[in-house]
Design a protein around this motif. Structure first.
Motif, PDB file in Angstrom:
ATOM      1  N   ASN A 169      33.109  27.113  68.845  1.00 35.64           N
ATOM      2  CA  ASN A 169      34.319  27.368  69.213  1.00 35.64           C
ATOM      3  C   ASN A 169      34.125  28.445  70.403  1.00 35.64           C
ATOM      4  OD1 ASN A 169      33.072  29.516  67.473  1.00 35.64           O
ATOM      5  ND2 ASN A 169      35.311  30.160  66.740  1.00 35.64           N
ATOM      6  N   GLY A 225      21.694  21.300  63.230  1.00 34.96           N
ATOM      7  CA  GLY A 225      21.472  22.285  61.921  1.00 34.96           C
ATOM      8  C   GLY A 225      20.526  21.902  60.928  1.00 34.96           C
ATOM      9  N   GLU A 268      27.903  35.916  60.602  1.00 35.92           N
ATOM     10  CA  GLU A 268      29.242  36.137  60.920  1.00 35.92           C
ATOM     11  C   GLU A 268      29.841  34.728  60.664  1.00 35.92           C
ATOM     12  OE1 GLU A 268      30.390  38.714  62.375  1.00 35.92           O
ATOM     13  OE2 GLU A 268      28.848  39.979  62.876  1.00 35.92           O
ATOM     14  N   LEU A 431      37.455  38.751  57.126  1.00 39.30           N
ATOM     15  CA  LEU A 431      37.226  38.992  58.852  1.00 39.30           C
ATOM     16  C   LEU A 431      38.234  39.934  59.476  1.00 39.30           C
ATOM     17  CD1 LEU A 431      34.934  38.461  60.673  1.00 39.30           C
ATOM     18  CD2 LEU A 431      36.280  36.404  61.420  1.00 39.30           C
TER      19      LEU A 431
HETATM   20  P1  NAD Z   1      28.446  25.675  61.223  1.00 38.81           P
HETATM   21  O1  NAD Z   1      28.242  26.637  60.197  1.00 38.81           O
HETATM   22  O2  NAD Z   1      29.003  24.178  60.759  1.00 38.81           O
HETATM   23  O3  NAD Z   1      27.443  25.726  62.275  1.00 38.81           O
HETATM   24  C1  NAD Z   1      27.207  26.854  62.735  1.00 38.81           C
HETATM   25  C2  NAD Z   1      25.556  26.535  63.485  1.00 38.81           C
HETATM   26  O4  NAD Z   1      24.742  26.552  62.404  1.00 38.81           O
HETATM   27  C3  NAD Z   1      25.318  25.432  64.261  1.00 38.81           C
HETATM   28  O5  NAD Z   1      24.490  25.522  65.304  1.00 38.81           O
HETATM   29  C4  NAD Z   1      24.878  24.331  63.432  1.00 38.81           C
HETATM   30  O6  NAD Z   1      23.920  23.356  63.913  1.00 38.81           O
HETATM   31  C5  NAD Z   1      24.071  25.383  62.258  1.00 38.81           C
HETATM   32  N1  NAD Z   1      23.545  24.706  61.332  1.00 38.81           N
HETATM   33  C6  NAD Z   1      24.348  23.814  60.294  1.00 38.81           C
HETATM   34  N2  NAD Z   1      23.607  23.545  59.235  1.00 38.81           N
HETATM   35  C7  NAD Z   1      22.548  24.258  59.153  1.00 38.81           C
HETATM   36  C8  NAD Z   1      21.259  24.329  58.446  1.00 38.81           C
HETATM   37  N3  NAD Z   1      21.290  24.059  57.293  1.00 38.81           N
HETATM   38  N4  NAD Z   1      20.408  25.308  58.703  1.00 38.81           N
HETATM   39  C9  NAD Z   1      20.506  25.878  59.907  1.00 38.81           C
HETATM   40  N5  NAD Z   1      21.429  25.789  60.801  1.00 38.81           N
HETATM   41  C10 NAD Z   1      22.417  25.163  60.344  1.00 38.81           C
HETATM   42  O7  NAD Z   1      29.795  26.250  62.125  1.00 38.81           O
HETATM   43  P2  NAD Z   1      30.701  25.698  63.269  1.00 38.81           P
HETATM   44  O8  NAD Z   1      31.417  24.324  62.502  1.00 38.81           O
HETATM   45  O9  NAD Z   1      29.776  25.257  64.431  1.00 38.81           O
HETATM   46  O10 NAD Z   1      31.587  26.956  63.568  1.00 38.81           O
HETATM   47  C11 NAD Z   1      32.963  27.070  63.035  1.00 38.81           C
HETATM   48  C12 NAD Z   1      32.494  28.095  61.786  1.00 38.81           C
HETATM   49  O11 NAD Z   1      32.155  29.427  62.569  1.00 38.81           O
HETATM   50  C13 NAD Z   1      33.854  28.709  61.336  1.00 38.81           C
HETATM   51  O12 NAD Z   1      33.949  28.733  59.883  1.00 38.81           O
HETATM   52  C14 NAD Z   1      34.129  29.883  62.041  1.00 38.81           C
HETATM   53  O13 NAD Z   1      35.111  30.914  61.237  1.00 38.81           O
HETATM   54  C15 NAD Z   1      33.007  30.504  62.224  1.00 38.81           C
HETATM   55  N6  NAD Z   1      32.949  31.561  63.080  1.00 38.81           N
HETATM   56  C16 NAD Z   1      32.844  32.839  62.840  1.00 38.81           C
HETATM   57  C17 NAD Z   1      32.926  33.951  63.812  1.00 38.81           C
HETATM   58  C18 NAD Z   1      32.565  35.463  63.418  1.00 38.81           C
HETATM   59  O14 NAD Z   1      32.321  36.102  64.457  1.00 38.81           O
HETATM   60  N7  NAD Z   1      32.528  35.629  62.249  1.00 38.81           N
HETATM   61  C19 NAD Z   1      33.013  33.499  65.131  1.00 38.81           C
HETATM   62  C20 NAD Z   1      33.255  32.221  65.576  1.00 38.81           C
HETATM   63  C21 NAD Z   1      33.163  31.247  64.484  1.00 38.81           C
END
Ligand code: NAD
Length: 499
Positions: A169, A225, A268, A431
């Motif tokens: 994002n 991932g 996060e 958050l």
């Molecule tokens: P996601 O959890 O699907 O993916 C995040 C990352 O994790 C990607 O690089 C993905 O390839 C990797 N991943 C997925 N499965 C994995 C596994 N089994 N093992 C290791 N890595 C794996 O999240 P997204 O869809 O990319 O992002 C959206 C989410 O991020 C939302 O929930 C949002 O709230 C959160 N977010 C949080 C913050 C914060 O600071 N708290 C900031 C931005 C986004």
């Protein structure tokens, strides 16, 4: 000047871009060990932008071995903080010098408006790197208050090899919140960008090298991932994993750490943040504009999106009208390369399907659709959804409980302070939260009552590098930004000397 770049200019630049899609290991771009690639598809029009190296366990082995060797050599990990500062300042400068190219990559890759990439993402990333760099030669270690014949030293050391797994994002910004403190404190890093947005992470690896970061200190492994992400999280020689992404994957990473080497895991994760508007808010128009921006900025694909708008019953109808009017006036979807566009494309077909399913769930659960609700601009081949408002929501509906990660607002009304706080805290997440009131005591009481890592008063989404950012409850642990972020990247050592 960026402001004068027209949509047509951006489109010409996009057509001329040479996009790098390879992994970066030991200071060089290379194919995935398997030779596999995947398509990088733009959500703006469905065009394939590049072939991306699909890294997996073999690449993780190579990158981690390399990162470890460089760490042990001391070339970065034992260099003087003032030297690390200089290199990282040059890195930040290079990010700024390449701001237009990086902004274009970000927008093409994940669909956000070019004006946001230019004004928020790229300068924010450079600032995060520079802030950590400038801090690192100003933090001191400690001497314990020991007995007279002993000396107790409390020192911080880099943890070693850090794997950073980041979302799509704010691809470069979230990566930089990790890279800043990780590199400043002397670690080696393996960065895994989201498979949905790998382009800027891949590009900046070369800029870091150009700035003077020794080869192998920053490695970038694009890929999925469940392949390379999982391999890093299970790796026996990764000391720390830092993550921004969903709560579902965050929990999985804790399991992987427990199944492997008990690496430190800093998370996060998601949010469902309450934006609480009392009838005595100092300026209802300003509150309505902020509520609109809180759900429409970045297409609602924001971890701190103000997705639950809690409004005091006496002003509910009037306030919902103001929010809908603000969304209509300022937050229409448009072509992301048009500098006047405020709402761009959603990141991919999976994400738009999820958002449309939640809009359907809102209807099914009996919420009242006040605005939007549709996919639009389909003729462009892009993935656009109108900002959508549901009123008459109660906090048990799916659209109030689950993170949608799209421009869908749920409006819930309350009758008094205690009810507002109870609804606000009735979530697995913690958050962020906001409260709008002219009553100073009420504002402070709310700030204390709200179980969230960031609380905003009479504004939404405030903060900068000087304040920590992160979540209570299932929104995560640890903090990005500020000096507190350094805790994630250092081990504390006590050295006890008999005099
Ligand atoms: P996601 O959890 O699907 O993916 C995040 C990352 O994790 C990607 O690089 C993905 O390839 C990797 N991943 C997925 N499965 C994995 C596994 N089994 N093992 C290791 N890595 C794996 O999240 P997204 O869809 O990319 O992002 C959206 C989410 O991020 C939302 O929930 C949002 O709230 C959160 N977010 C949080 C913050 C914060 O600071 N708290 C900031 C931005 C986004």
């Amino acid at each position: 000047m960026s402001a004068s770049i027209s949509r047509q200019d951006w489109e010409q630049r996009a057509a001329a871009l040479q996009i790098q899609g390879q992994a970066f290991v030991a200071g060089q771009y290379q194919r995935a060990v398997s030779g596999e690639t995947f398509d990088c598809v733009s959500p703006i029009d469905g065009r394939v932008l590049a072939q991306i190296a699909s890294c997996d366990q073999a690449d993780a082995e190579q990158a981690v071995a390399n990162a470890r060797a460089v760490f042990d050599s001391g070339v970065w990990s034992r260099s003087a903080p003032a030297k690390r500062k200089k290199v990282m300042q040059r890195f930040a400068n290079l990010l700024e010098q390449h701001a237009e190219e990086l902004a274009l990559l970000e927008t093409l890759d994940m669909g956000k408006p070019i004006s946001d990439s230019l004004a928020v993402d790229i300068p924010g990333a450079a600032n995060a790197i520079r802030w950590s760099a400038e801090a690192i030669d100003k933090v001191y270690d400690e001497v314990a208050p020991t007995a007279h014949d002993e000396l107790g030293l409390i020192t911080r050391e880099p943890v070693g090899v850090v794997a950073a797994i980041v979302p799509w994002n704010f691809p470069l910004l979230m990566a930089s919140w990790k890279l800043g403190p990780a590199l400043a404190t002397g670690n080696s890093v393996v960065l895994k960008p989201s498979e949905k947005s790998p382009l800027t992470a891949i590009r900046i690896a070369a800029l870091a090298l150009e700035a003077g970061l020794p080869a192998g200190v920053l490695n970038v492994l694009p890929g999925y991932g469940h392949t390379v992400g999982k391999a890093l999280a299970l790796h026996m020689d990764v000391d720390t994993i830092v993550f921004t992404g969903s709560t579902r994957v965050a929990k999985q990473l804790m399991i992987y750490a427990g199944e492997s080497n008990m690496k430190r895991v800093w998370l996060e994760a998601g949010g469902k943040s309450p934006n609480v508007v009392f009838a005595d808010a100092p300026d209802l128009d300003a509150a309505a504009e902020a509520a609109a921006s809180a759900i429409a900025f970045n297409q609602g694909e924001v971890c701190t999106a103000g997705s639950r708008l809690l409004v005091e019953a006496s002003i509910k109808d009037v306030f919902v009208e103001k929010v809908a009017a603000a969304l209509k006036a300022s937050w229409a979807p448009g072509h992301p390369l048009d500098p006047n566009t405020a709402v761009g494309a959603l990141v991919d077909t999976t994400q738009i399907d999820t958002v449309l399913r939640y809009i359907e769930a809102g209807r099914e659960d009996g919420a009242r659709l006040v605005l939007g609700g549709n996919r639009v601009m389909q003729d462009t081949g892009g993935l656009f959804v109108e900002p959508t408002v549901f009123a008459d929501v109660n906090n048990s509906m799916r659209i109030a409980r689950e993170e949608i990660f799209g421009p869908v607002l749920s409006v819930i009304s309350f009758n008094d302070f205690d009810e507002a706080m109870a609804i606000a805290n009735d979530t697995i997440y913690g958050l962020a939260a906001a409260v709008w009131t002219a009553d100073l005591s009420k504002a402070h009481r709310a700030a204390r009552a709200l179980r969230a890592g960031s609380v905003w008063v009479n504004q939404y989404d405030g903060g900068d590098m000087t304040a920590p950012f992160g979540g209570f409850k299932q929104s995560g642990n640890g903090r990005d930004k500020s000096l507190h972020a350094f805790d994630k990247y250092t081990e504390l050592k006590s050295t006890w000397i008999k005099l």
